[in-house]
Design an enzyme around this catalytic site. Structure first.
Site, PDB file in Angstrom:
ATOM      1  N   ASP A 151       0.838  -1.621   0.038  1.00 45.19           N
ATOM      2  CA  ASP A 151       0.018  -0.338  -0.023  1.00 45.19           C
ATOM      3  C   ASP A 151       0.892   1.346  -0.209  1.00 45.19           C
ATOM      4  OD1 ASP A 151      -1.494  -2.367   0.478  1.00 45.19           O
ATOM      5  OD2 ASP A 151      -3.195  -0.882   2.279  1.00 45.19           O
ATOM      6  N   LYS A 214      -6.871   3.343  -3.634  1.00 44.69           N
ATOM      7  CA  LYS A 214      -6.966   3.308  -2.059  1.00 44.69           C
ATOM      8  C   LYS A 214      -7.777   4.849  -1.815  1.00 44.69           C
ATOM      9  CE  LYS A 214      -5.774   2.324   2.798  1.00 44.69           C
ATOM     10  NZ  LYS A 214      -4.244   1.173   3.372  1.00 44.69           N
ATOM     11  N   LYS A 250     -10.168   0.253  -2.724  1.00 41.34           N
ATOM     12  CA  LYS A 250      -9.897   0.359  -0.945  1.00 41.34           C
ATOM     13  C   LYS A 250     -10.229   0.831   0.122  1.00 41.34           C
ATOM     14  CE  LYS A 250      -7.043  -1.404   2.358  1.00 41.34           C
ATOM     15  NZ  LYS A 250      -5.384  -1.659   3.400  1.00 41.34           N
TER      16      LYS A 250
END
Length: 314
Positions: A151, A214, A250
């Protein structure tokens, strides 16, 4: 450059990126907020609620990102991700545990053989402000230690100042450093100011090779607001139509209850489509959410709520 997508391998110029990103249709902010609010009123039938709760559990990236994190805390988190409800063998596992890069080896060992992934917030999380060489070294170390997902955070300063090429090049380089690991690109939407910027950042990240986009680090408010998630879901839907490549979404930060999670699943169904109702394409970054999902599952199974301390406290 075609006005349908950004190709990572083209190494586009900043001018070309600007022309593409600023040529995207503008977001009707009022309309986006109204649609998100309308979708939030949709209800899920009782017969479908159990399946929705189980799906939400399977989508959780169980997360601990505190300076006080210890190997013991990570092992406990991994045990919970593997078997969220020890008294219910039918309870599904979470999708992944998400930790700082220096704790990846601990998490990887703790989930070995379970099918639970290990996500690492590499690349100078949460600020993203570090030399590219440091970001790449952090990524390579995390992957070598067993991370199956990275991430990364974008350089919001570069994005907001219009240096799109720098952001694109950094994402492309981190994607290459990931090897076989999936790359989730954190936009930190709370700092992007407008939904137009959220749309542009989404397309920029997808064009640079992101496997997921995300919303946020969870360290900046607002985080995963419904209008932001809606715009990102529209982006991945349209990117699939333009390129044939499905990119995941996400949301992270602020999703704390089963009701919040189910509202997100309704939005996924209605905006992106049923293909995204899968942990391979939709995740929820959370720490406390899992307990509420388990409480709601227990209520459906037994007819009574378990106290919040029945499950482990995160």
């Amino acid at each position: 450059m075609p006005q349908t997508a950004i190709a990572a391998e083209q190494a586009p110029t900043n001018r070309a990126l600007r022309e593409f990103l600023h040529g995207l249709p503008g977001v009707d902010e009022v309309g986006a907020r109204e649609r998100a609010a309308g979708l939030a009123t949709r209800s899920v039938k009782t017969t479908a609620k159990a399946a929705a709760l189980d799906l939400a559990v399977r989508m959780v990236d169980l997360t601990t990102l505190e300076g006080a994190d210890t190997p013991g805390k990570v092992r406990a988190l991994a045990a919970k991700a593997r078997r969220p409800d020890p008294d219910d063998p039918d309870a599904p596992s979470a999708a992944a545990v998400c930790v700082y890069s220096d704790l990846v080896a601990v998490a990887s060992e703790a989930v070995r053989g379970s099918g639970v992934g290990v996500a690492s917030v590499a690349t100078a999380f949460p600020s993203g402000r570090a030399p590219l060489e440091a970001k790449l070294a952090d990524t390579r170390r995390a992957v070598a230690d067993g991370a199956t997902e990275i991430d990364m955070v974008i350089d919001r300063g570069a994005f907001l100042s219009g240096d799109y090429r720098k952001v694109h090049e950094e994402i492309t380089a981190v994607k290459e450093a990931c090897g076989g690991a999936h790359l989730k690109v954190i936009l930190e939407t709370g700092e992007l100011a407008t939904l137009d910027n959220v749309r542009r950042a989404s397309w920029l990240a997808m064009g640079a090779g992101a496997d997921f986009i995300k919303t946020s680090t969870g360290k900046v408010a607002p985080a995963a607001t419904p209008p932001v998630v809606l715009v990102m879901l529209e982006a991945v839907r349209d990117n699939l139509a333009a390129t044939g490549r499905a990119v995941g979404v996400k949301p992270a930060g602020g999703i704390r209850t089963a009701k919040d999670a189910i509202r997100n699943l309704v939005m996924v169904q209605e905006v992106a489509g049923p293909r995204w109702l899968d942990p391979a394409l939709f995740r929820i970054g959370a720490s406390s959410l899992l307990n509420d999902l388990l409480m709601q599952r227990s209520k459906l199974r037994t007819g009574a709520y378990a106290g919040p301390d029945y499950f482990t406290i995160d």
